[in-house]
Design an enzyme around this catalytic site. Sequence first.
Site, PDB file in Angstrom:
ATOM      1  N   LYS A   5      16.009  -1.142   6.086  1.00 50.99           N
ATOM      2  CA  LYS A   5      15.630  -2.298   5.275  1.00 50.99           C
ATOM      3  C   LYS A   5      16.785  -2.654   4.346  1.00 50.99           C
ATOM      4  O   LYS A   5      17.270  -1.809   3.588  1.00 50.99           O
ATOM      5  CB  LYS A   5      14.366  -2.003   4.465  1.00 50.99           C
ATOM      6  CG  LYS A   5      13.805  -3.225   3.739  1.00 50.99           C
ATOM      7  CD  LYS A   5      12.409  -2.967   3.226  1.00 50.99           C
ATOM      8  CE  LYS A   5      11.783  -4.216   2.624  1.00 50.99           C
ATOM      9  NZ  LYS A   5      10.384  -4.008   2.202  1.00 50.99           N
ATOM     10  N   GLY A  19       9.299 -14.567   1.109  1.00 52.45           N
ATOM     11  CA  GLY A  19       9.035 -15.994   0.965  1.00 52.45           C
ATOM     12  C   GLY A  19       8.229 -16.607   2.083  1.00 52.45           C
ATOM     13  O   GLY A  19       8.247 -17.828   2.275  1.00 52.45           O
ATOM     14  N   ASP A  36       0.860  -1.182   0.000  1.00 51.07           N
ATOM     15  CA  ASP A  36       0.000   0.000   0.000  1.00 51.07           C
ATOM     16  C   ASP A  36       0.896   1.232   0.000  1.00 51.07           C
ATOM     17  O   ASP A  36       1.403   1.657   1.021  1.00 51.07           O
ATOM     18  CB  ASP A  36      -0.908  -0.001   1.236  1.00 51.07           C
ATOM     19  CG  ASP A  36      -1.973   1.090   1.171  1.00 51.07           C
ATOM     20  OD1 ASP A  36      -1.792   2.060   0.405  1.00 51.07           O
ATOM     21  OD2 ASP A  36      -2.973   0.988   1.892  1.00 51.07           O
ATOM     22  N   PHE A  83       9.420   2.999  -6.657  1.00 54.15           N
ATOM     23  CA  PHE A  83       8.811   3.967  -5.729  1.00 54.15           C
ATOM     24  C   PHE A  83       7.737   4.846  -6.371  1.00 54.15           C
ATOM     25  O   PHE A  83       7.711   6.063  -6.142  1.00 54.15           O
ATOM     26  CB  PHE A  83       9.867   4.886  -5.100  1.00 54.15           C
ATOM     27  CG  PHE A  83      10.909   4.231  -4.264  1.00 54.15           C
ATOM     28  CD1 PHE A  83      10.776   2.919  -3.834  1.00 54.15           C
ATOM     29  CD2 PHE A  83      12.059   4.927  -3.895  1.00 54.15           C
ATOM     30  CE1 PHE A  83      11.757   2.320  -3.048  1.00 54.15           C
ATOM     31  CE2 PHE A  83      13.037   4.335  -3.111  1.00 54.15           C
ATOM     32  CZ  PHE A  83      12.895   3.031  -2.699  1.00 54.15           C
ATOM     33  N   ASN A 122       8.907  -7.204  -9.934  1.00 51.93           N
ATOM     34  CA  ASN A 122       8.503  -5.814 -10.145  1.00 51.93           C
ATOM     35  C   ASN A 122       9.714  -4.932 -10.381  1.00 51.93           C
ATOM     36  O   ASN A 122      10.815  -5.213  -9.903  1.00 51.93           O
ATOM     37  CB  ASN A 122       7.695  -5.300  -8.943  1.00 51.93           C
ATOM     38  CG  ASN A 122       8.551  -4.648  -7.886  1.00 51.93           C
ATOM     39  OD1 ASN A 122       8.886  -3.460  -7.981  1.00 51.93           O
ATOM     40  ND2 ASN A 122       8.932  -5.428  -6.870  1.00 51.93           N
ATOM     41  N   ASN A 159      15.205  -1.080  -7.758  1.00 51.48           N
ATOM     42  CA  ASN A 159      14.505  -0.433  -8.871  1.00 51.48           C
ATOM     43  C   ASN A 159      14.687   1.078  -8.970  1.00 51.48           C
ATOM     44  O   ASN A 159      14.074   1.718  -9.798  1.00 51.48           O
ATOM     45  CB  ASN A 159      13.008  -0.766  -8.781  1.00 51.48           C
ATOM     46  CG  ASN A 159      12.756  -2.256  -8.874  1.00 51.48           C
ATOM     47  OD1 ASN A 159      13.409  -2.952  -9.642  1.00 51.48           O
ATOM     48  ND2 ASN A 159      11.843  -2.760  -8.060  1.00 51.48           N
ATOM     49  N   THR A 160      15.518   1.639  -8.093  1.00 49.93           N
ATOM     50  CA  THR A 160      15.933   3.031  -8.222  1.00 49.93           C
ATOM     51  C   THR A 160      17.422   3.022  -8.507  1.00 49.93           C
ATOM     52  O   THR A 160      18.210   2.552  -7.687  1.00 49.93           O
ATOM     53  CB  THR A 160      15.638   3.825  -6.934  1.00 49.93           C
ATOM     54  OG1 THR A 160      14.225   3.871  -6.722  1.00 49.93           O
ATOM     55  CG2 THR A 160      16.169   5.252  -7.051  1.00 49.93           C
ATOM     56  N   SER A 200      15.978  -1.110  -2.373  1.00 52.34           N
ATOM     57  CA  SER A 200      15.209  -1.432  -3.575  1.00 52.34           C
ATOM     58  C   SER A 200      16.150  -1.508  -4.773  1.00 52.34           C
ATOM     59  O   SER A 200      17.001  -0.639  -4.955  1.00 52.34           O
ATOM     60  CB  SER A 200      14.146  -0.364  -3.829  1.00 52.34           C
ATOM     61  OG  SER A 200      13.566  -0.547  -5.117  1.00 52.34           O
ATOM     62  N   THR A 237       6.643   2.632  -0.231  1.00 52.69           N
ATOM     63  CA  THR A 237       7.594   3.713   0.006  1.00 52.69           C
ATOM     64  C   THR A 237       7.026   5.056  -0.467  1.00 52.69           C
ATOM     65  O   THR A 237       6.466   5.168  -1.556  1.00 52.69           O
ATOM     66  CB  THR A 237       8.920   3.425  -0.710  1.00 52.69           C
ATOM     67  OG1 THR A 237       9.457   2.205  -0.232  1.00 52.69           O
ATOM     68  CG2 THR A 237       9.916   4.553  -0.545  1.00 52.69           C
ATOM     69  N   ASN A 240      14.599  -6.993   1.353  1.00 56.30           N
ATOM     70  CA  ASN A 240      13.902  -6.467   0.182  1.00 56.30           C
ATOM     71  C   ASN A 240      13.890  -7.540  -0.913  1.00 56.30           C
ATOM     72  O   ASN A 240      14.248  -8.696  -0.668  1.00 56.30           O
ATOM     73  CB  ASN A 240      14.616  -5.191  -0.295  1.00 56.30           C
ATOM     74  CG  ASN A 240      13.650  -4.178  -0.883  1.00 56.30           C
ATOM     75  OD1 ASN A 240      12.772  -4.522  -1.671  1.00 56.30           O
ATOM     76  ND2 ASN A 240      13.800  -2.925  -0.497  1.00 56.30           N
TER      77      ASN A 240
END
Length: 335
Positions: free
Chosen positions: A212, A291, A64, A114, A110, A176-177, A174, A85, A240
């Site tokens: 994290k 997991g 969320d 963010f 994914n 992905n950044t 993450s 995030t 993560n």
Amino acid sequence: MTPERTSRLFRPWLWLPSRLAHDLAPYTLPLAAKLFQKGSYEYRPLQWRGLTFKNPMGLAGGADKSGKSLKAWESLGVGFLEVGTVTPKPQGPNPGKIMDRDLKHSALWNKMGFPNPGLETLVSQLERKSFKVPLFINIGKNRWTKNEEAYLDYAACMKGLYKFADAFVVNLSSPNTKGLRDLLEKKPLQEFLENTAGQMKELKIEKPLLLKLSPDMAPEALQATLENSASFVDGWILTNTTKSRFPGCPFPEEEGGLSGAPLKTLSLQALKTAQPIKKKNPDKLLISVGGIGSAEDVKERLECGADLVQCYSALVFHGPGFFKNVLSQLQSNQS
């Protein structure tokens, strides 16, 4: 009928493309909350830093991002919530396809990066809500912010959301950044933590701070990072998503992060690696995520030293009744 088709029959969202199902979730979760909310959700309650966790199961960051569905998740039995995030300024997702799922291996992929409506919008969401469980706020930097100035973005999020957060989660892990994980290297991390601590002191922010971390760190590097960060943070979230891939993985190797069942081994290993640090710092909070798909998984993480656990991918593959079902099993096994 194949097992996959049977699974989809009772979980109709799995017939939909991943992103469409994800985007529709805020509209369908209130109904799910009404269907699944009955029951007792107490199991191994925990007291920490003045916070009460009625059970150890929490909603993981990323589920969320905007705060729209937090009340529904609370009704579905979580012991605590994590939103985000969130970044100071609104930003969209990375270009191209940003998510997919593999039912055969219970895997999610994914490369969102963010996406969120920004700090001010989350403030407006949280101003209209109150919660009976602890609320963690996962904070990050905008993708255009230089790593050397990243601490300013994290401080801005803490300043704006201070009155709503029971704890902040610093997301440096993450995949992905672009370049974000570089901040987990020894020298950049030390500088980031020192600067962040300075900002927190200046802004008089006294909420617990959790870090994290990535599952892709070698055990020695992870242990060093835990040791080096212990004087700055109040706990850790392990882990993560991973950039590693399993044999036959249908998702691209060069981008995105993998979660779900294939992350289990790495996440569990990270938890075990953290045990010596946890024993030295018993007051630190240790949260395991990655997991976790059954009551047995939850029990295993707690027995391996986790104080709390979090779930995300399991909610996709098992549905919104997952928390209630797992807690019912844990309660039955306890009695």
